[in-house]
Scaffold this motif. Structure first.
Motif, short mmCIF file in Angstrom:
data_model
loop_
_atom_site.label_atom_id
_atom_site.label_comp_id
_atom_site.label_asym_id
_atom_site.label_seq_id
_atom_site.Cartn_x
_atom_site.Cartn_y
_atom_site.Cartn_z
N ASP A 1 11.98 29.84 15.37
CA ASP A 1 13.40 29.59 15.61
C ASP A 1 14.05 29.29 14.27
O ASP A 1 14.10 28.13 13.83
CB ASP A 1 13.58 28.43 16.59
N LEU A 2 14.52 30.35 13.62
CA LEU A 2 15.12 30.20 12.29
C LEU A 2 16.33 29.27 12.31
O LEU A 2 16.46 28.39 11.45
CB LEU A 2 15.51 31.59 11.74
N ALA A 3 17.20 29.44 13.31
CA ALA A 3 18.41 28.61 13.38
C ALA A 3 18.04 27.14 13.50
O ALA A 3 18.60 26.28 12.80
CB ALA A 3 19.28 29.04 14.56
N GLY A 4 17.06 26.85 14.37
CA GLY A 4 16.62 25.47 14.56
C GLY A 4 16.00 24.92 13.28
O GLY A 4 16.33 23.81 12.85
N GLY A 5 15.12 25.70 12.67
CA GLY A 5 14.47 25.26 11.42
C GLY A 5 15.49 24.93 10.35
O GLY A 5 15.38 23.93 9.66
N ARG A 6 16.52 25.78 10.23
CA ARG A 6 17.57 25.54 9.24
C ARG A 6 18.33 24.25 9.54
O ARG A 6 18.64 23.48 8.63
CB ARG A 6 18.54 26.72 9.19
N SER A 7 18.63 23.99 10.81
CA SER A 7 19.37 22.77 11.17
C SER A 7 18.59 21.53 10.76
O SER A 7 19.15 20.60 10.14
CB SER A 7 19.62 22.72 12.67
N TRP A 8 17.30 21.51 11.07
CA TRP A 8 16.47 20.35 10.71
C TRP A 8 16.35 20.23 9.19
O TRP A 8 16.42 19.14 8.63
CB TRP A 8 15.07 20.47 11.33
N HIS A 9 16.16 21.36 8.53
CA HIS A 9 15.94 21.36 7.09
C HIS A 9 17.17 20.80 6.35
O HIS A 9 17.04 19.93 5.50
CB HIS A 9 15.66 22.78 6.61
N PHE A 10 18.35 21.29 6.71
CA PHE A 10 19.55 20.87 5.99
C PHE A 10 19.94 19.44 6.31
O PHE A 10 20.46 18.72 5.46
CB PHE A 10 20.71 21.84 6.26
#
Lengths: 246, 290
Positions: free
Chosen positions: B129-138
């Motif tokens: 889940d790229l979108a989810g991963g990006r949300s957590w990362h940022f």
């Protein structure tokens, strides 16, 4: 041997537990609005400013990649493609003083911006293309956004497999960035169907998913309320951040 | 500053770094240090795992500006094997290794296996889940940066941040300290709050690696690139920045494991207590000064 199997299987169980925990946290819907505060901060700190790097003709990626379906299958689009977009016109409406519809010929006459820029995909890869098109800022001046206008919404001819129409948006400041364009040509040729023909958005200061392909019509609005998922774009409705400068 | 005057004085430097007797229980870590330490622990864990989730969306690294297979330094692939099954491959500088079940073709985070670079048990979330991963990362990037700013600010105000910076006078003590850890020497050299190797490690991590991982991460952002083109150029281009970001992550993870090993092997209880309650029992040759 038995001991090794036991150790291996308990390790596997512990590792599977890892995914259970992270999946559970990610499935927790209430956390996502909290996580998205970071996107607001990113936009406030980085924003859409400065100047995306300009490249030389020899830097251009010849085989420009395409994500997803190559060509929209909607009958409306297929018909346009068959008559080589001769009947295409781009309506611009909403919160504007002068709603207008532009023919491809009119758009070509306005296509003053030719820039070789890098396209960064949200997946992580980058390609370089020579994009020619209409600077969006001066284009919007032709229709004169009203004072209450805040966003420009781009609707696509394309739909996903579930029938949901693709769309995307920028705010007026991002739209007015001098490198934001309604692209008509890629690498010296009119856009082909795979790359968004006849008109697509190109915003080199943000990730590729903001650059809506196969634009059908443009609407100027004051909020995203009532527009599909209400988050300002197809990808945004599917969990991606609205500000894609990061 | 008082500590520096003392080391410059006529008394031998090693003795003055010890301001307390061995066995004395001292207040070692301030509340800011302890809080930001644990915030950093959680942040780094989420940042590494969500970063690998993001990496999985384009499972390769190039030493170039735009993507260029001719400059590929790392790639993961998965494909059907002849005669059934699937194989995972990891290619480093052109050398291919079979890494089935680990990388390339591995755990999909949902109890099965799939073509993906890093396994589900090490990504955040486990499933793709790229979108989810990006949300957590940022989100955790901001948490980490703000915790870092709080740590540096508090350390500068209390003037104890300077205690962990490696000084020229520490350099001759680096090998004796390493020799002690390798059990080639019975006693560590006299030192202050942090021993010379700790100072070298923390100086490198806090003042070199941490800023580097932030800068290389920012360089991946097209919005940042537009306001900081020279930085991206200096890093060798955007894809190169992605490679640097990955390399700095590996170095930080390496530091993490070394750190945890040393915490466990140099008095687990005492060390953990110092990072929870703040109190710490001084060892032999150990002080509280610079």
């Amino acid at each position: 041997m038995k001991r090794r199997v036991f150790v291996a299987s308990s390790m596997a169980a512990a590792l599977a537990g890892c995914a259970k925990v992270t999946n559970g946290l990610n499935d927790w819907q209430a956390i996502h609005p909290v996580l998205e505060t970071a996107n607001t901060l990113d936009q406030a700190v980085i924003g859409t400013r400065g100047w995306a790097k300009l490249y030389r003709p020899q830097d251009v990626t010849v085989d420009y990649p395409v994500n997803g379906l190559d060509t929209p299958q909607q009958p409306e689009y297929v018909a346009l493609l068959q008559d080589d977009f001769s009947s295409y016109h781009l309506p611009v409406a909403g919160l504007v003083e002068h709603p207008q519809s532009f023919t491809l010929r009119q758009l070509r006459a306005l296509a003053s911006l030719d820039q070789i820029t890098r396209h960064d995909c949200v997946e992580g890869w980058s390609v370089v293309g020579d994009w020619r098109g209409v600077p969006l800022g001066s284009f919007l001046q032709l229709v004169r956004p009203k004072p209450e206008a805040r966003y420009v919404v781009f609707y696509s001819y394309d739909h996903d497999s579930g029938g949901q129409q693709f769309y995307g948006s920028l705010d007026l400041q991002q739209a007015a960035h001098p490198q934001t364009q309604l692209a008509l040509d890629l690498n010296g040729k009119p856009l082909d169907a795979a790359h968004g023909a006849p008109v697509r958005l190109r915003i080199p200061t943000q990730l590729g998913y903001k650059s809506t392909k196969w634009i059908r019509n443009i609407q100027v609005v004051s909020s995203f309320a009532g527009i599909f998922g209400g988050r300002g774009g197809y990808w945004e409705d599917n969990g991606y951040a609205w500000y894609a400068g990061v | 500053m008082a500590g520096m005057d003392a080391t410059a004085g006529p008394t031998p430097a090693p003795a003055t770094t010890r301001t307390s007797e061995p066995g004395t229980v001292v207040y070692r870590h301030s509340i800011t240090t302890r809080l930001t330490h644990w915030v950093a622990f959680v942040s780094i864990l989420v940042l590494v795992m969500s970063g690998l989730q993001i990496f999985n969306a384009a499972p390769y690294l190039d030493a170039s500006d735009k993507s260029d297979p001719a400059h590929r330094v790392l790639a993961f692939d998965g494909q059907d094997a002849p005669g059934g099954g699937s194989i995972g491959t990891t290619t480093i500088f052109g050398h291919a290794f079979t890494t089935t079940h680990w990388f390339g073709y591995t755990d999909d985070g949902q109890g099965s296996e799939a073509v993906r670079a890093f396994p589900g048990w090490i990504t955040f979330p486990g499933y793709q889940d790229l979108a989810g991963g990006r949300s957590w990362h940022f989100f955790f990037a901001w948490v980490m940066v703000l915790a870092g700013v709080a740590y540096f600010a508090a350390g500068a105000i209390r003037k104890d941040l300077a205690l962990l910076i490696l000084r020229p006078s520490d350099v001759p003590k680096l090998w004796p300290m390493q020799a002690y850890y390798l059990k080639l020497r019975k006693e560590p050299p006299d030192h202050g709050k942090y021993n010379p190797l700790q100072k070298a490690g923390y100086t490198l991590v806090l003042f070199v690696l941490a800023p580097f991982v932030v800068i290389t991460g920012l360089a991946l952002a097209p919005g940042f690139d537009a306001i900081a083109q020279p930085i991206v150029t200096l890093l060798g281009g955007r894809q190169f920045a992605r490679t640097w970001h990955f390399v700095s992550m590996l170095l930080l993870v390496g530091f993490f494991f070394g750190h945890v090993f040393l915490v466990a092997s140099t008095g687990l209880f005492n060390n953990m207590r110092s990072m929870i309650t703040g109190t710490y029992r001084l060892g032999k040759h150990e002080g509280t000064g610079p």
